[in-house]
Design an enzyme around this catalytic site. Structure first.
Site, PDB file in Angstrom:
ATOM      1  N   SER A 133       0.859  -1.185   0.000  1.00  0.00           N
ATOM      2  CA  SER A 133       0.000   0.000   0.000  1.00  0.00           C
ATOM      3  C   SER A 133       0.892   1.229   0.000  1.00  0.00           C
ATOM      4  O   SER A 133       1.748   1.382   0.874  1.00  0.00           O
ATOM      5  CB  SER A 133      -0.877  -0.030   1.254  1.00  0.00           C
ATOM      6  N   LYS A 162      -1.185  -1.114  -4.449  1.00  0.00           N
ATOM      7  CA  LYS A 162      -2.361  -0.308  -4.075  1.00  0.00           C
ATOM      8  C   LYS A 162      -1.906   1.115  -3.865  1.00  0.00           C
ATOM      9  O   LYS A 162      -0.935   1.365  -3.148  1.00  0.00           O
ATOM     10  CB  LYS A 162      -2.973  -0.889  -2.803  1.00  0.00           C
ATOM     11  N   LYS A 213      -3.146   5.159  -2.899  1.00  0.00           N
ATOM     12  CA  LYS A 213      -4.186   5.953  -2.264  1.00  0.00           C
ATOM     13  C   LYS A 213      -4.595   7.054  -3.236  1.00  0.00           C
ATOM     14  O   LYS A 213      -3.732   7.682  -3.870  1.00  0.00           O
ATOM     15  CB  LYS A 213      -3.650   6.583  -0.977  1.00  0.00           C
ATOM     16  N   ASP A 249      -7.296   2.959  -3.291  1.00  0.00           N
ATOM     17  CA  ASP A 249      -8.002   3.069  -2.014  1.00  0.00           C
ATOM     18  C   ASP A 249      -8.273   4.545  -1.750  1.00  0.00           C
ATOM     19  O   ASP A 249      -7.339   5.347  -1.673  1.00  0.00           O
ATOM     20  CB  ASP A 249      -7.143   2.470  -0.878  1.00  0.00           C
ATOM     21  N   GLU A 276     -11.177   0.615  -3.407  1.00  0.00           N
ATOM     22  CA  GLU A 276     -11.465   0.413  -1.984  1.00  0.00           C
ATOM     23  C   GLU A 276     -12.090   1.665  -1.372  1.00  0.00           C
ATOM     24  O   GLU A 276     -11.565   2.767  -1.535  1.00  0.00           O
ATOM     25  CB  GLU A 276     -10.148   0.044  -1.281  1.00  0.00           C
ATOM     26  N   ASP A 282     -13.955  -1.346   3.114  1.00  0.00           N
ATOM     27  CA  ASP A 282     -13.020  -1.421   4.245  1.00  0.00           C
ATOM     28  C   ASP A 282     -13.727  -0.801   5.452  1.00  0.00           C
ATOM     29  O   ASP A 282     -14.404  -1.516   6.213  1.00  0.00           O
ATOM     30  CB  ASP A 282     -11.720  -0.686   3.870  1.00  0.00           C
ATOM     31  N   LYS A 289     -10.100  -6.504   8.033  1.00  0.00           N
ATOM     32  CA  LYS A 289      -9.059  -6.131   8.992  1.00  0.00           C
ATOM     33  C   LYS A 289      -9.491  -6.717  10.321  1.00  0.00           C
ATOM     34  O   LYS A 289     -10.562  -6.352  10.834  1.00  0.00           O
ATOM     35  CB  LYS A 289      -8.952  -4.606   9.109  1.00  0.00           C
ATOM     36  N   GLY A 296      -4.735  -3.999   6.408  1.00  0.00           N
ATOM     37  CA  GLY A 296      -3.899  -3.723   7.576  1.00  0.00           C
ATOM     38  C   GLY A 296      -4.018  -2.292   8.030  1.00  0.00           C
ATOM     39  O   GLY A 296      -4.647  -1.448   7.384  1.00  0.00           O
TER      40      GLY A 296
END
Ligand code: OSB
Ligand code: MG
Length: 366
Positions: A137, A163, A165, A190, A215, A240, A264, A292
């Protein structure tokens, strides 16, 4: 199983680089590590929403208070049975929410059970595949060029999924630039709740880029607008922040709010609930993977264990110890080979390192 004593440790480990998401930048990893004592054995649990309540309403201070004042008195000295059973949930059900606090203690029970029976965690949770593929991530970067270089470096380390952001203004052009340089990589985004349903057309603009999933685009408490969004875009929506309980997962499946759920263990109250959500998703045709919160190696072990369950079909957010932290508290360090981790690896807590990063200890006895 009965708990004789619980130590609540507040740990803080500097990050080796700033991690920026749509809800802010962090330079330290704060965590609650629970050291649990039972019948001569010692084991460790962990959960780590951020220091401030920005990812969820929980934070380090609320976790400490809830464990000390409510969870510990309810569970210490009481027969809890096996962690796969309902004992711990029944003892703590009177506490609304506070799933990270519940998970920090619950994971320690699983670790105790693993020690007591001499069985690795992944077998204890009912896993089927100990070879776990992992992704990385990457936080929001100051420049797109910098992001492309980071992606290249992580691909070089073997990560099997990237991934990134995103947030409004740092989305379409970023994805376009990544695809121009890396047309075939397994890529996902995400948004950490930074969009609204009115952005549906903009988000549909990502449809042509072969994203594995998007996400949590919308609000952290929403599953209704996510269903509307999913009907308007072809990229699979992954939830999420919005999924806290097995009931949330059932409702999201019924509404069509997502095609994937990131589990998670902290957000859902521990490993037992992770397994229950996994089972609901499997029956509903919703794929899972382990998300995570930048855990230390203590928490990474639980992500690794649940990732061996059969419906965890996408790469996990389990990075190497040196990805985020200046130093980890387990030995050996978390290290993958070609983007795979072996759930049979016996990661042990290094007490010297753990002490180095522990700023506060609260001891709870019956
Ligand atoms: O939204 O998945 C998230 C980190 C902290 C809080 C929320 C998130 C994240 C990550 C990194 O994306 C997860 C990890 O690799 O541990
Ligand atoms: Mg997320």
């Amino acid at each position: 199983m009965k708990l004789d004593r619980l130590d609540i440790l507040h740990t803080c480990i500097p990050l080796n680089q700033t991690f920026r998401t749509s809800f802010g930048a962090i330079n330290e990893q704060h965590s609650i590590v629970v050291k649990a004592y039972s019948d001569g054995l010692v084991a460790y649990g962990e959960a780590c929403p951020f220091y401030a309540p920005v990812y969820s309403y929980e934070c380090i201070a609320t976790m400490t208070a809830v464990i000390r004042d409510f969870i510990a008195p309810a569970v210490l000295g009481r027969e809890l049975g096996e962690p796969a059973g309902p004992g711990y949930a029944e003892a703590t059900d009177f506490i609304k929410g506070n799933n990270h606090a519940k998970a920090a203690v619950e994971t320690a029970l699983w670790d105790l059970e693993s020690e007591r029976r001499g069985i690795p965690l992944w077998k204890l949770v009912g896993g089927t595949n100990p070879k776990v593929d992992v992704g990385v991530s990457i936080g929001i970067q100051p420049t797109v060029e910098g992001l492309l270089d980071k992606i290249a470096a992580y691909l070089g380390e073997g990560y099997r999924r990237i991934k990134i952001k995103i947030e409004p203004g740092k989305d379409l052009d970023t994805v376009k630039a990544i695809r121009a340089r890396f047309p075939d990589i397994t890529l996902m985004v995400d948004a950490n709740s930074s969009y609204e349903l009115s952005h549906a057309e903009l988000l549909a603009g990502l449809d042509g880029y072969g994203l594995l999933m998007m996400e949590q685009p919308l609000a952290e408490d929403d599953i209704v607008d996510h269903a509307k969004l999913q009907s308007q875009i072809s990229t699979p929506v992954c939830l999420d922040e919005s999924i806290h309980t097995p009931e949330d997962a059932r409702k999201a499946a019924e509404l069509g709010s997502c095609k994937i759920i990131n589990i998670k263990y902290g957000r859902v109250g521990g490993i037992r609930n992770s397994i229950r959500i996994h089972d609901i998703c499997r029956a509903a045709g919703i794929g899972n993977w382990a998300g995570g919160m930048i855990e230390t190696g203590i928490g990474q072990r639980f992500k690794l264990a649940i990732s061996t369950l059969p419906n965890f079909v996408y790469a996990a957010d389990i990075e190497t110890s040196d990805r985020f932290l200046v130093e980890d508290v387990v030995t050996p360090d978390i290290m993958h080979v070609n983007g795979y981790l072996d759930a049979n690896t016996d990661y042990r807590v290094d007490e010297v390192k753990l002490n180095r990063y522990t700023s506060e200890v609260t001891i709870c006895r019956p």
